[in-house]
Write a protein that holds these residues in place. Structure first.
Motif, PDB file in Angstrom:
ATOM      1  N   ASN A 225      29.371  35.024  46.080  1.00 14.73           N
ATOM      2  CA  ASN A 225      29.269  34.297  44.809  1.00 14.73           C
ATOM      3  C   ASN A 225      27.868  34.306  44.214  1.00 14.73           C
ATOM      4  O   ASN A 225      27.221  33.265  44.077  1.00 14.73           O
ATOM      5  CB  ASN A 225      29.765  32.849  44.983  1.00 14.73           C
ATOM      6  CG  ASN A 225      31.197  32.798  45.503  1.00 14.73           C
ATOM      7  OD1 ASN A 225      31.839  33.835  45.623  1.00 14.73           O
ATOM      8  ND2 ASN A 225      31.674  31.629  45.811  1.00 14.73           N
TER       9      ASN A 225
ATOM     10  N   ARG B 118      24.807  32.742  46.896  1.00 14.90           N
ATOM     11  CA  ARG B 118      25.160  31.676  47.829  1.00 14.90           C
ATOM     12  C   ARG B 118      25.193  32.290  49.212  1.00 14.90           C
ATOM     13  O   ARG B 118      25.927  33.260  49.448  1.00 14.90           O
ATOM     14  CB  ARG B 118      26.532  31.084  47.472  1.00 14.90           C
ATOM     15  CG  ARG B 118      27.020  30.131  48.542  1.00 14.90           C
ATOM     16  CD  ARG B 118      28.342  29.473  48.191  1.00 14.90           C
ATOM     17  NE  ARG B 118      28.819  28.743  49.350  1.00 14.90           N
ATOM     18  CZ  ARG B 118      30.006  28.171  49.435  1.00 14.90           C
ATOM     19  NH1 ARG B 118      30.843  28.230  48.424  1.00 14.90           N
ATOM     20  NH2 ARG B 118      30.371  27.524  50.535  1.00 14.90           N
TER      21      ARG B 118
ATOM     22  N   ASP C 289      27.720  27.733  44.971  1.00 11.79           N
ATOM     23  CA  ASP C 289      28.166  28.303  43.705  1.00 11.79           C
ATOM     24  C   ASP C 289      27.217  28.075  42.532  1.00 11.79           C
ATOM     25  O   ASP C 289      27.569  27.414  41.543  1.00 11.79           O
ATOM     26  CB  ASP C 289      29.569  27.748  43.366  1.00 11.79           C
ATOM     27  CG  ASP C 289      30.573  28.116  44.443  1.00 11.79           C
ATOM     28  OD1 ASP C 289      30.285  29.027  45.235  1.00 11.79           O
ATOM     29  OD2 ASP C 289      31.635  27.486  44.506  1.00 11.79           O
TER      30      ASP C 289
ATOM     31  N   LYS D 288      33.551  19.952  40.403  1.00 15.04           N
ATOM     32  CA  LYS D 288      32.784  21.159  40.716  1.00 15.04           C
ATOM     33  C   LYS D 288      33.017  22.212  39.641  1.00 15.04           C
ATOM     34  O   LYS D 288      33.590  21.907  38.609  1.00 15.04           O
ATOM     35  CB  LYS D 288      33.126  21.676  42.116  1.00 15.04           C
ATOM     36  CG  LYS D 288      34.565  22.078  42.302  1.00 15.04           C
ATOM     37  CD  LYS D 288      34.937  22.216  43.774  1.00 15.04           C
ATOM     38  CE  LYS D 288      34.195  23.327  44.474  1.00 15.04           C
ATOM     39  NZ  LYS D 288      34.764  23.665  45.772  1.00 15.04           N
TER      40      LYS D 288
ATOM     41  N   TYR E 270      43.003  33.751  45.253  1.00 10.30           N
ATOM     42  CA  TYR E 270      42.069  33.520  44.139  1.00 10.30           C
ATOM     43  C   TYR E 270      42.000  34.773  43.278  1.00 10.30           C
ATOM     44  O   TYR E 270      41.655  35.848  43.771  1.00 10.30           O
ATOM     45  CB  TYR E 270      40.654  33.261  44.670  1.00 10.30           C
ATOM     46  CG  TYR E 270      40.388  31.866  45.167  1.00 10.30           C
ATOM     47  CD1 TYR E 270      40.934  31.411  46.363  1.00 10.30           C
ATOM     48  CD2 TYR E 270      39.535  31.019  44.463  1.00 10.30           C
ATOM     49  CE1 TYR E 270      40.653  30.142  46.832  1.00 10.30           C
ATOM     50  CE2 TYR E 270      39.252  29.746  44.937  1.00 10.30           C
ATOM     51  CZ  TYR E 270      39.815  29.310  46.113  1.00 10.30           C
ATOM     52  OH  TYR E 270      39.530  28.059  46.582  1.00 10.30           O
TER      53      TYR E 270
ATOM     54  N   VAL F  32      37.173  33.688  54.155  1.00 11.47           N
ATOM     55  CA  VAL F  32      38.332  33.164  53.416  1.00 11.47           C
ATOM     56  C   VAL F  32      38.999  34.365  52.734  1.00 11.47           C
ATOM     57  O   VAL F  32      38.475  34.902  51.758  1.00 11.47           O
ATOM     58  CB  VAL F  32      37.925  32.108  52.373  1.00 11.47           C
ATOM     59  CG1 VAL F  32      39.165  31.517  51.708  1.00 11.47           C
ATOM     60  CG2 VAL F  32      37.097  30.985  53.004  1.00 11.47           C
TER      61      VAL F  32
ATOM     62  N   ASP G  37      34.798  35.514  50.490  1.00 11.30           N
ATOM     63  CA  ASP G  37      33.680  34.667  50.928  1.00 11.30           C
ATOM     64  C   ASP G  37      32.808  35.379  51.969  1.00 11.30           C
ATOM     65  O   ASP G  37      32.243  34.746  52.877  1.00 11.30           O
ATOM     66  CB  ASP G  37      34.192  33.328  51.491  1.00 11.30           C
ATOM     67  CG  ASP G  37      34.641  32.378  50.376  1.00 11.30           C
ATOM     68  OD1 ASP G  37      34.702  32.801  49.202  1.00 11.30           O
ATOM     69  OD2 ASP G  37      34.913  31.205  50.688  1.00 11.30           O
TER      70      ASP G  37
HETATM   71  C1  BMA Z   1      35.822  27.528  46.144  1.00  9.56           C
HETATM   72  C2  BMA Z   1      34.325  27.624  46.284  1.00  9.56           C
HETATM   73  C3  BMA Z   1      33.901  29.078  46.326  1.00  9.56           C
HETATM   74  C4  BMA Z   1      34.724  29.872  47.314  1.00  9.56           C
HETATM   75  C5  BMA Z   1      36.196  29.634  47.088  1.00  9.56           C
HETATM   76  C6  BMA Z   1      37.052  30.348  48.114  1.00  9.56           C
HETATM   77  O1  BMA Z   1      36.245  26.195  46.248  1.00  9.56           O
HETATM   78  O2  BMA Z   1      33.902  26.979  47.455  1.00  9.56           O
HETATM   79  O3  BMA Z   1      32.542  29.169  46.718  1.00  9.56           O
HETATM   80  O4  BMA Z   1      34.449  31.238  47.122  1.00  9.56           O
HETATM   81  O5  BMA Z   1      36.452  28.252  47.156  1.00  9.56           O
HETATM   82  O6  BMA Z   1      36.815  29.863  49.400  1.00  9.56           O
END
Ligand code: BMA
Length: 312
Positions: free
Chosen positions: A33, A48, A95, A142, A228, A264, A289
């Motif tokens: 990120n 990050r 982030d 966030k 995602y 992740v 991640d």
């Molecule tokens: C989100 C953040 C991101 C991360 C994503 C997947 O909530 O924490 O930094 O890339 O989750 O884990």
């Protein structure tokens, strides 16, 4: 514009990932990120990094072409160890999103503490020292991203508070970057779609002829956890709470091994973009991640993606 079926609108750079753990000159757990900014001819990427101890902090990488980055020898911003931010950053800072506004670089980021996530704001002139300005949200919020211009004399940001377990994108305004209010709902998850579970602003807004282009992340929940993806939405220049168009299909989805497998899995998490003078857009994203990647497109294609028709 012809829709490219069966492929993502954004094209991965052939040498992805562009930064991995092996490129970090000190020991850490993972890197992802990165938020980009172009300063003269130099590209800076604020990364990050998660340390081996388990919490995140920021480090800088630089290069001349937006693709071949070198990571600095030391982190540039660590969680606060004294003062009012300390308790809110004790589990890390995450982030970062850089916005250049009024000749200053502002970094909105997520402060993670025992009471949850809050949005925090800092400022830098040189990316060596960072002045913390304020915690600009309460807990449970966030994905704060500043607009690059004032709107009717007010600073503006998008963010993602969670209410009733629903994560939508909201807009708020501020006269001074410290006090925020006039919050309005912008977009919510859409049932049936790739962004049905949760969404959040990802990339600092890009001004276009058609409106503010925002690349946002959307999640779909599956039996093996969330996926995602990255999508686009166009907001009115004068009243950015007004949605002019929203993509039906994501512009980038996890498909490659480095996006599927990592700390992740199944994550492409957009964190910034550079629009080049010829209209090419470099979108930087975290993959699983675990690494940083870049995907390329054109500003025209991204604009067009906001105005797709169903069944196109
Ligand atoms: C989100 C953040 C991101 C991360 C994503 C997947 O909530 O924490 O930094 O890339 O989750 O884990």
């Amino acid at each position: 514009m012809a829709q490219r079926r069966g492929r993502d609108l954004l094209h991965r750079w052939k040498r992805n990932p562009i930064i991995t753990l092996e490129d970090v000159p000190y020991r850490c757990n993972t890197i992802f990120n990165g938020s980009p900014v172009k300063v003269g001819n130099e590209y800076l990427l604020l990364l990050r990094i998660e340390g081996l101890q388990g919490y995140s902090f920021f480090s800088l990488a630089r290069c001349q072409d937006g693709l071949h980055f070198q990571v600095d020898k030391q982190p540039c911003m660590l969680p606060a160890k004294e003062g009012p931010f300390t308790v809110w950053e004790e589990n890390g800072i995450e982030d970062p999103r850089i916005t250049f506004i009024e000749c200053q670089y502002y970094i909105m980021y997520t402060a993670v503490g025992r009471y949850g996530h809050r949005i925090a704001l800092s400022r830098t002139e040189d990316f060596e020292t960072f002045e913390r300005i304020a915690l600009v949200s309460g807990p449970g919020n966030k994905d704060g991203v500043l607009f690059p211009e004032k709107i009717h004399g007010m600073y503006a940001r998008l963010d993602r508070p969670i209410g009733n377990n629903v994560g939508c994108i909201w807009i708020s305004y501020s006269p001074d970057l410290i006090n925020w209010g006039r919050s309005e709902l912008v977009i919510c998850p859409r049932a049936r779609y790739w962004d049905s579970y949760r969404i959040g602003a990802s990339v600092p807004r890009i001004r276009t002829d058609r409106g503010w282009l925002e690349l946002y992340h959307g999640l779909k929940m599956t039996a093996s956890g969330p996926i995602y993806r990255l999508g686009t939405v166009m907001l009115d220049l004068e009243n950015p709470a007004r949605v002019l168009g929203r993509c039906l299909e994501p512009v980038l989805s996890p498909r490659e091994d480095y996006e599927r497998v990592g700390d992740v899995g199944n994550v492409v998490f957009g964190s910034g973009a550079i629009v080049e003078p010829n209209g090419e857009v470099k979108v930087y994203y975290g993959a699983a991640d675990t690494s940083i990647c870049v995907a390329l497109g054109t500003i025209d294609e991204l604009i067009e993606s906001c105005f797709q028709n169903d069944g196109a």
